[in-house]
Design an enzyme around this catalytic site. Structure first.
Site, PDB file in Angstrom:
ATOM      1  N   CYS A 115       0.824  -1.227   0.000  1.00 55.47           N
ATOM      2  CA  CYS A 115       0.000   0.000   0.000  1.00 55.47           C
ATOM      3  C   CYS A 115       0.849   1.266   0.000  1.00 55.47           C
ATOM      4  O   CYS A 115       0.413   2.318  -0.470  1.00 55.47           O
ATOM      5  CB  CYS A 115      -0.930   0.013   1.207  1.00 55.47           C
ATOM      6  SG  CYS A 115      -1.896  -1.483   1.316  1.00 55.47           S
ATOM      7  N   HIS A 262      -3.899   6.815   1.049  1.00 55.85           N
ATOM      8  CA  HIS A 262      -4.103   5.489   0.456  1.00 55.85           C
ATOM      9  C   HIS A 262      -5.518   5.050   0.825  1.00 55.85           C
ATOM     10  O   HIS A 262      -5.939   5.183   1.971  1.00 55.85           O
ATOM     11  CB  HIS A 262      -3.060   4.508   1.003  1.00 55.85           C
ATOM     12  CG  HIS A 262      -3.491   3.086   0.869  1.00 55.85           C
ATOM     13  ND1 HIS A 262      -3.846   2.542  -0.338  1.00 55.85           N
ATOM     14  CD2 HIS A 262      -3.647   2.104   1.787  1.00 55.85           C
ATOM     15  CE1 HIS A 262      -4.197   1.283  -0.161  1.00 55.85           C
ATOM     16  NE2 HIS A 262      -4.095   0.990   1.125  1.00 55.85           N
ATOM     17  N   ASN A 292     -10.066  -1.010  -2.271  1.00 55.32           N
ATOM     18  CA  ASN A 292      -8.662  -0.770  -1.942  1.00 55.32           C
ATOM     19  C   ASN A 292      -7.805  -1.372  -3.060  1.00 55.32           C
ATOM     20  O   ASN A 292      -7.794  -2.588  -3.236  1.00 55.32           O
ATOM     21  CB  ASN A 292      -8.376  -1.433  -0.581  1.00 55.32           C
ATOM     22  CG  ASN A 292      -6.930  -1.313  -0.143  1.00 55.32           C
ATOM     23  OD1 ASN A 292      -6.049  -1.024  -0.934  1.00 55.32           O
ATOM     24  ND2 ASN A 292      -6.690  -1.579   1.133  1.00 55.32           N
TER      25      ASN A 292
HETATM   26  O1  UT7 Z   1      -4.637  -1.360   2.698  1.00 51.34           O
HETATM   27  C1  UT7 Z   1      -3.847  -1.955   3.673  1.00 51.34           C
HETATM   28  C2  UT7 Z   1      -4.295  -1.638   4.999  1.00 51.34           C
HETATM   29  N1  UT7 Z   1      -5.553  -2.268   5.279  1.00 51.34           N
HETATM   30  C3  UT7 Z   1      -6.341  -1.749   6.151  1.00 51.34           C
HETATM   31  O2  UT7 Z   1      -6.025  -0.712   6.674  1.00 51.34           O
HETATM   32  C4  UT7 Z   1      -7.602  -2.491   6.536  1.00 51.34           C
HETATM   33  C5  UT7 Z   1      -7.815  -2.383   8.018  1.00 51.34           C
HETATM   34  N2  UT7 Z   1      -8.895  -3.160   8.548  1.00 51.34           N
HETATM   35  C6  UT7 Z   1     -10.199  -2.949   8.203  1.00 51.34           C
HETATM   36  O3  UT7 Z   1     -10.469  -2.150   7.355  1.00 51.34           O
HETATM   37  C7  UT7 Z   1     -11.272  -3.689   8.965  1.00 51.34           C
HETATM   38  O4  UT7 Z   1     -10.676  -4.405  10.022  1.00 51.34           O
HETATM   39  C8  UT7 Z   1     -12.095  -4.682   8.099  1.00 51.34           C
HETATM   40  C9  UT7 Z   1     -12.980  -3.901   7.162  1.00 51.34           C
HETATM   41  C10 UT7 Z   1     -11.157  -5.575   7.310  1.00 51.34           C
HETATM   42  C11 UT7 Z   1     -12.967  -5.574   8.956  1.00 51.34           C
HETATM   43  O5  UT7 Z   1     -13.822  -4.781   9.747  1.00 51.34           O
HETATM   44  P1  UT7 Z   1     -13.961  -5.065  11.303  1.00 51.34           P
HETATM   45  O6  UT7 Z   1     -14.917  -4.096  11.829  1.00 51.34           O
HETATM   46  O7  UT7 Z   1     -12.572  -5.066  11.874  1.00 51.34           O
HETATM   47  O8  UT7 Z   1     -14.625  -6.504  11.316  1.00 51.34           O
HETATM   48  P2  UT7 Z   1     -14.107  -7.859  11.992  1.00 51.34           P
HETATM   49  O9  UT7 Z   1     -12.999  -8.440  11.176  1.00 51.34           O
HETATM   50  O10 UT7 Z   1     -13.860  -7.620  13.445  1.00 51.34           O
HETATM   51  O11 UT7 Z   1     -15.372  -8.776  11.827  1.00 51.34           O
HETATM   52  C12 UT7 Z   1     -16.595  -8.492  12.503  1.00 51.34           C
HETATM   53  C13 UT7 Z   1     -17.602  -9.554  12.139  1.00 51.34           C
HETATM   54  C14 UT7 Z   1     -17.096 -10.984  12.313  1.00 51.34           C
HETATM   55  O12 UT7 Z   1     -18.186 -11.766  12.762  1.00 51.34           O
HETATM   56  P3  UT7 Z   1     -18.332 -12.149  14.318  1.00 51.34           P
HETATM   57  O13 UT7 Z   1     -17.073 -12.878  14.665  1.00 51.34           O
HETATM   58  O14 UT7 Z   1     -18.472 -10.836  15.035  1.00 51.34           O
HETATM   59  O15 UT7 Z   1     -19.557 -12.967  14.329  1.00 51.34           O
HETATM   60  C15 UT7 Z   1     -16.726 -11.385  10.925  1.00 51.34           C
HETATM   61  O16 UT7 Z   1     -16.810 -12.787  10.734  1.00 51.34           O
HETATM   62  O17 UT7 Z   1     -17.967  -9.429  10.762  1.00 51.34           O
HETATM   63  C16 UT7 Z   1     -17.772 -10.696  10.099  1.00 51.34           C
HETATM   64  N3  UT7 Z   1     -17.345 -10.444   8.733  1.00 51.34           N
HETATM   65  C17 UT7 Z   1     -18.205 -10.218   7.721  1.00 51.34           C
HETATM   66  N4  UT7 Z   1     -19.540 -10.192   7.663  1.00 51.34           N
HETATM   67  C18 UT7 Z   1     -20.113  -9.926   6.467  1.00 51.34           C
HETATM   68  C19 UT7 Z   1     -16.069 -10.324   8.248  1.00 51.34           C
HETATM   69  N5  UT7 Z   1     -16.106 -10.050   6.941  1.00 51.34           N
HETATM   70  C20 UT7 Z   1     -17.401  -9.974   6.596  1.00 51.34           C
HETATM   71  C21 UT7 Z   1     -18.046  -9.698   5.380  1.00 51.34           C
HETATM   72  N6  UT7 Z   1     -19.410  -9.688   5.363  1.00 51.34           N
HETATM   73  N7  UT7 Z   1     -17.388  -9.429   4.247  1.00 51.34           N
END
Ligand code: UT7
Length: 335
Positions: A115, A262, A292
């Site tokens: 990135c 980014h 992204n």
């Molecule tokens: O470009 C390089 C740098 N990258 C970044 O900066 C990305 C940084 N991270 C993020 O943007 C976020 O962490 C994400 C968008 C990737 C994820 O969001 P989050 O709020 O951190 O969600 P999470 O991973 O904690 O997941 C929350 C819940 C989980 O379910 P439970 O365990 O609470 O039941 C996941 O299984 O959401 C679930 N989940 C989804 N649900 C529907 C994860 N992905 C999905 C999905 N659709 N695509």
């Protein structure tokens, strides 16, 4: 004194639009979750039938940047290509662009900083120009994520975020007082290398092993991201590295005319905007349309911002990035 400036820009994205609803047809996800957590509404994914690749998209963006700079490919005297998704394991796509554009035997350098790759690449171009080595440096960021994502529910935490596309700029010397790249800042923290990584195929994880073991639970061939962990580091490092650039040049956050971060996650951009006290019109975001696109995200956003007249002659432009490595970087440019 010679400084470097952005003399031309351009971007290219594949025609194939993939909406959040399309993704919901492939895996257990939904438009509300994706928009709420990331701000993304749709992204472009290469249609495999087109034969489009990271290098061909890079070449298309490069042609636009070269034309905008008022030069021809024959004038390019160095190529820098930033990507995490090269067409081949080796050689890198810099030489493919050199061949596709019919450029003579100039140097072609591949940058592997994910990135942050575009800002790393721009900083290298800046140094070569400031030392008088080169006069027309082509800097490209291009990514083909869609070819290697886990498009099942198992991979949904990663695959809904990433999109394909390319952006490019041509860097040239300027002797105009106060104009051009004012400062660049590059950082890394390898202790977190595995928090956002694609481990195989690689010399530590050959495809032979995958075929021999036929282990479907081995997800090393797909990108892995510890989302929460990455998010927390991103918001800290983005702010830190922008402040570092401001401190190095004596500017204040309110002096920034436009911040192009980014495009990692709209929530991250909004967090930075708020924590730095920047107005809504001072931060450019297009992640809603493209997702992204890693090393391509800043040059695509820059190209769109220029086309829309949101970055103008004389503006103080800040670019900042954070991502896999971890790596992070910033630059301040007087347009
Ligand atoms: O470009 C390089 C740098 N990258 C970044 O900066 C990305 C940084 N991270 C993020 O943007 C976020 O962490 C994400 C968008 C990737 C994820 O969001 P989050 O709020 O951190 O969600 P999470 O991973 O904690 O997941 C929350 C819940 C989980 O379910 P439970 O365990 O609470 O039941 C996941 O299984 O959401 C679930 N989940 C989804 N649900 C529907 C994860 N992905 C999905 C999905 N659709 N695509």
């Amino acid at each position: 004194m010679i400084n470097s400036k952005i003399a031309g820009y351009g971007h290219y994205v594949p025609d194939n639009v993939v909406t959040n609803d399309h993704l919901a047809g492939m895996m257990e996800t939904n438009d509300a979750w994706i928009q709420e957590r990331t701000g993304i509404q749709e992204r472009r994914w290469i249609d495999p039938k087109t034969g489009e690749t990271t290098s061909t998209m890079g070449t298309k963006a490069a042609r636009k940047a070269i034309a905008k700079a008022g030069i021809t490919p024959a004038d390019v005297d160095f190529i820098i290509f930033a990507t995490l998704s090269p067409d081949y394991y080796f050689p890198g796509p810099g030489v493919q662009v050199q061949e596709q554009l019919g450029i003579a035997e100039v140097g072609a350098l591949d940058v592997r900083n994910q990135c942050s790759g575009f800002i790393y690449a721009l900083s290298i171009a800046d140094k070569f120009i400031k030392t008088g080595t080169y006069k027309n440096v082509l800097v490209i960021g291009s990514e083909n994520h869609s070819g290697g994502l886990d498009k099942t529910t198992r991979g949904r935490g990663v695959s809904v975020i990433f999109g394909d596309g390319a952006g490019a700029v041509v860097m040239q010397p300027t002797t105009q007082e106060g104009k051009g790249v004012l400062t660049t800042h590059l950082h890394s923290e390898g202790v977190h290398a595995k928090e956002l990584a694609l481990i195989g195929p690689s010399t530590s994880h050959w495809v032979d092993k995958m075929i021999a073991e036929n282990d479907e639970s081995d997800t090393s061939y797909y990108p892995y991201m510890n989302g929460n962990f990455v998010f927390k580091h991103a918001v800290t490092r983005f702010k830190e590295v922008i402040e570092e650039a401001l401190a190095a040049t004596g500017y204040k956050p309110t002096d920034i005319d436009m911040l192009i971060p980014h495009q990692a996650n709209l929530r991250i951009s909004q967090f930075i905007q708020k924590s730095m006290g920047l107005g809504h019109d001072k931060v450019f975001n297009n992640i809603q349309k493209y997702g992204n696109t890693t090393a391509a995200s800043i040059p695509i956003a820059f190209s769109e911002a220029m086309e829309q007249g949101k970055v103008k002659e004389g503006d103080l432009l800040c670019m900042a990035a954070f991502g896999s490595g971890f790596t992070w970087a910033s630059t301040l440019i007087r347009m």
